[in-house]
Design a protein around this motif. Structure first.
Motif, mmCIF file in Angstrom:
data_model
loop_
_atom_site.group_PDB
_atom_site.id
_atom_site.type_symbol
_atom_site.label_atom_id
_atom_site.label_comp_id
_atom_site.label_asym_id
_atom_site.label_seq_id
_atom_site.Cartn_x
_atom_site.Cartn_y
_atom_site.Cartn_z
ATOM 1 N N PHE A 62 7.330 50.997 55.341
ATOM 2 C CA PHE A 62 8.519 51.017 56.186
ATOM 3 C C PHE A 62 8.497 49.724 56.976
ATOM 4 C CE2 PHE A 62 11.365 52.043 59.563
ATOM 5 C CZ PHE A 62 12.255 52.952 59.018
ATOM 6 N N ILE A 63 9.290 48.749 56.537
ATOM 7 C CA ILE A 63 9.229 47.397 57.087
ATOM 8 C C ILE A 63 10.395 47.162 58.032
ATOM 9 C CG2 ILE A 63 9.183 44.954 56.497
ATOM 10 C CD1 ILE A 63 8.234 46.018 53.644
ATOM 11 N N VAL A 64 10.088 46.715 59.232
ATOM 12 C CA VAL A 64 11.113 46.392 60.225
ATOM 13 C C VAL A 64 10.986 44.916 60.571
ATOM 14 C CG1 VAL A 64 12.039 46.869 62.520
ATOM 15 C CG2 VAL A 64 11.029 48.720 61.190
ATOM 16 N N ASP A 65 12.087 44.185 60.448
ATOM 17 C CA ASP A 65 12.131 42.771 60.809
ATOM 18 C C ASP A 65 12.687 42.670 62.230
ATOM 19 O OD1 ASP A 65 12.460 40.064 61.106
ATOM 20 O OD2 ASP A 65 13.508 39.768 59.196
ATOM 21 N N TYR A 66 11.800 42.474 63.197
ATOM 22 C CA TYR A 66 12.204 42.437 64.604
ATOM 23 C C TYR A 66 12.944 41.158 64.981
ATOM 24 C CZ TYR A 66 9.531 46.656 65.144
ATOM 25 O OH TYR A 66 9.081 47.941 65.015
ATOM 26 N N GLN A 67 13.000 40.175 64.086
ATOM 27 C CA GLN A 67 13.824 38.996 64.331
ATOM 28 C C GLN A 67 15.305 39.357 64.250
ATOM 29 O OE1 GLN A 67 11.889 35.306 62.373
ATOM 30 N NE2 GLN A 67 11.401 37.073 61.089
ATOM 31 N N LYS A 68 15.620 40.384 63.470
ATOM 32 C CA LYS A 68 17.004 40.816 63.290
ATOM 33 C C LYS A 68 17.388 42.003 64.164
ATOM 34 C CE LYS A 68 17.166 39.733 58.337
ATOM 35 N NZ LYS A 68 17.368 40.361 57.008
ATOM 36 N N CYS A 69 16.422 42.860 64.474
ATOM 37 C CA CYS A 69 16.707 44.124 65.168
ATOM 38 C C CYS A 69 17.353 43.886 66.530
ATOM 39 C CB CYS A 69 15.411 44.916 65.333
ATOM 40 S SG CYS A 69 15.656 46.534 66.067
ATOM 41 N N ILE A 70 18.407 44.645 66.815
ATOM 42 C CA ILE A 70 19.102 44.534 68.105
ATOM 43 C C ILE A 70 18.847 45.760 68.989
ATOM 44 C CG2 ILE A 70 20.859 42.951 67.278
ATOM 45 C CD1 ILE A 70 22.762 45.347 66.960
ATOM 46 N N PHE A 71 17.921 46.635 68.573
ATOM 47 C CA PHE A 71 17.492 47.800 69.344
ATOM 48 C C PHE A 71 18.663 48.689 69.758
ATOM 49 C CE2 PHE A 71 14.489 44.358 69.923
ATOM 50 C CZ PHE A 71 13.320 44.949 69.495
ATOM 51 N N CYS A 72 19.614 48.860 68.839
ATOM 52 C CA CYS A 72 20.819 49.637 69.141
ATOM 53 C C CYS A 72 20.590 51.139 69.048
ATOM 54 C CB CYS A 72 21.958 49.225 68.201
ATOM 55 S SG CYS A 72 21.634 49.558 66.460
ATOM 56 N N GLY A 73 19.605 51.571 68.273
ATOM 57 C CA GLY A 73 19.313 52.993 68.143
ATOM 58 C C GLY A 73 20.114 53.707 67.076
ATOM 59 N N LEU A 74 20.966 52.992 66.342
ATOM 60 C CA LEU A 74 21.769 53.648 65.311
ATOM 61 C C LEU A 74 20.917 54.180 64.165
ATOM 62 C CD1 LEU A 74 24.850 51.255 65.143
ATOM 63 C CD2 LEU A 74 24.733 53.532 66.149
ATOM 64 N N CYS A 75 19.739 53.640 63.971
ATOM 65 C CA CYS A 75 18.863 54.094 62.887
ATOM 66 C C CYS A 75 18.119 55.378 63.245
ATOM 67 C CB CYS A 75 17.871 53.011 62.522
ATOM 68 S SG CYS A 75 16.848 52.481 63.907
ATOM 69 N N THR A 76 17.891 55.621 64.513
ATOM 70 C CA THR A 76 17.105 56.790 64.913
ATOM 71 C C THR A 76 17.925 58.079 64.903
ATOM 72 O OG1 THR A 76 17.547 56.399 67.254
ATOM 73 C CG2 THR A 76 15.559 55.406 66.329
ATOM 74 N N ASP A 77 19.204 57.985 65.150
ATOM 75 C CA ASP A 77 20.053 59.182 65.250
ATOM 76 C C ASP A 77 20.179 59.972 63.945
ATOM 77 O OD1 ASP A 77 20.435 58.661 67.932
ATOM 78 O OD2 ASP A 77 22.299 57.551 67.602
ATOM 79 N N PRO A 78 20.404 59.344 62.794
ATOM 80 C CA PRO A 78 20.617 60.138 61.575
ATOM 81 C C PRO A 78 19.343 60.660 60.917
ATOM 82 C CG PRO A 78 20.889 57.827 61.052
ATOM 83 C CD PRO A 78 20.688 57.928 62.544
ATOM 84 N N CYS A 79 18.173 60.273 61.378
ATOM 85 C CA CYS A 79 16.916 60.668 60.719
ATOM 86 C C CYS A 79 16.686 62.171 60.868
ATOM 87 C CB CYS A 79 15.741 59.900 61.307
ATOM 88 S SG CYS A 79 14.186 60.264 60.468
ATOM 89 N N PRO A 80 16.653 62.925 59.745
ATOM 90 C CA PRO A 80 16.509 64.379 59.831
ATOM 91 C C PRO A 80 15.122 64.836 60.263
ATOM 92 C CG PRO A 80 16.521 63.700 57.536
ATOM 93 C CD PRO A 80 16.821 62.473 58.362
ATOM 94 N N THR A 81 14.107 63.994 60.111
ATOM 95 C CA THR A 81 12.742 64.379 60.484
ATOM 96 C C THR A 81 12.247 63.694 61.753
ATOM 97 O OG1 THR A 81 11.795 62.639 59.103
ATOM 98 C CG2 THR A 81 12.099 64.801 58.075
ATOM 99 N N ALA A 82 13.074 62.863 62.358
ATOM 100 C CA ALA A 82 12.696 62.070 63.537
ATOM 101 C C ALA A 82 11.483 61.198 63.230
ATOM 102 C CB ALA A 82 12.453 62.948 64.757
ATOM 103 N N ALA A 83 11.390 60.715 61.991
ATOM 104 C CA ALA A 83 10.284 59.837 61.605
ATOM 105 C C ALA A 83 10.431 58.475 62.266
ATOM 106 C CB ALA A 83 10.240 59.681 60.090
ATOM 107 N N ILE A 84 11.657 57.981 62.393
ATOM 108 C CA ILE A 84 11.887 56.684 63.022
ATOM 109 C C ILE A 84 12.270 56.920 64.478
ATOM 110 C CG2 ILE A 84 14.258 56.593 62.180
ATOM 111 C CD1 ILE A 84 13.946 53.543 62.015
#
Length: 135
Positions: free
Chosen positions: A62-84
């Motif tokens: 699970f690779i995250v490129d923090y140079q691009k990430c804007i910390f908006c949180g849109l990725c955490t909301d749809p996760c059904p297992t709260a893995a992210i």
């Protein structure tokens, strides 16, 4: 009143809903790709494989490129297992751009989300587990 913090020995307490570094508990990730689809800047990449005799996919990276990430949180909301999830870590300064790309599937980066909720197979009685079924 003047408040002086002796950084890095002392650090600010952050709010409970603070959006810090995105981390992933790859142990409960079901590789649904909802976080990848929701990310507006395409900073998440998931590597996976199928295991013989098992259903579904297994997250291997699970690779995250923090140079691009804007910390908006849109990725955490749809996760059904709260893995992210967003951690309370906020220090992301590095000497190299390569250090800003983190694979949460590597053994040295493994994290657990205390609020994570692993998925159970659908339609199975609560007393049965995936390991107790043989075909």
């Amino acid at each position: 009143a003047v408040i002086t913090m002796h950084y890095p020995d002392q650090k600010w307490e952050v709010a409970e809903r603070f959006r810090g570094l995105i981390k992933c508990d790859v142990g409960i990730c079901i590789v649904c790709d909802q976080c990848v689809k929701a990310c507006p800047v395409d900073c998440i990449t998931i590597r996976w494989k199928r295991e013989e005799g098992a259903t579904g996919k297994k997250c291997t990276g699970f690779i995250v490129d923090y140079q691009k990430c804007i910390f908006c949180g849109l990725c955490t909301d749809p996760c059904p297992t709260a893995a992210i999830f967003h951690s309370h870590d906020y220090e992301i300064a590095n000497y190299s751009r390569l250090d800003s790309v983190i694979d949460w599937g590597k053994p040295e980066n493994i994290v657990k989300n205390p609020k994570g909720k692993p998925m159970k197979p659908v339609g199975w009685p609560a007393t049965m587990s995936a390991g107790s079924i043989s075909i």
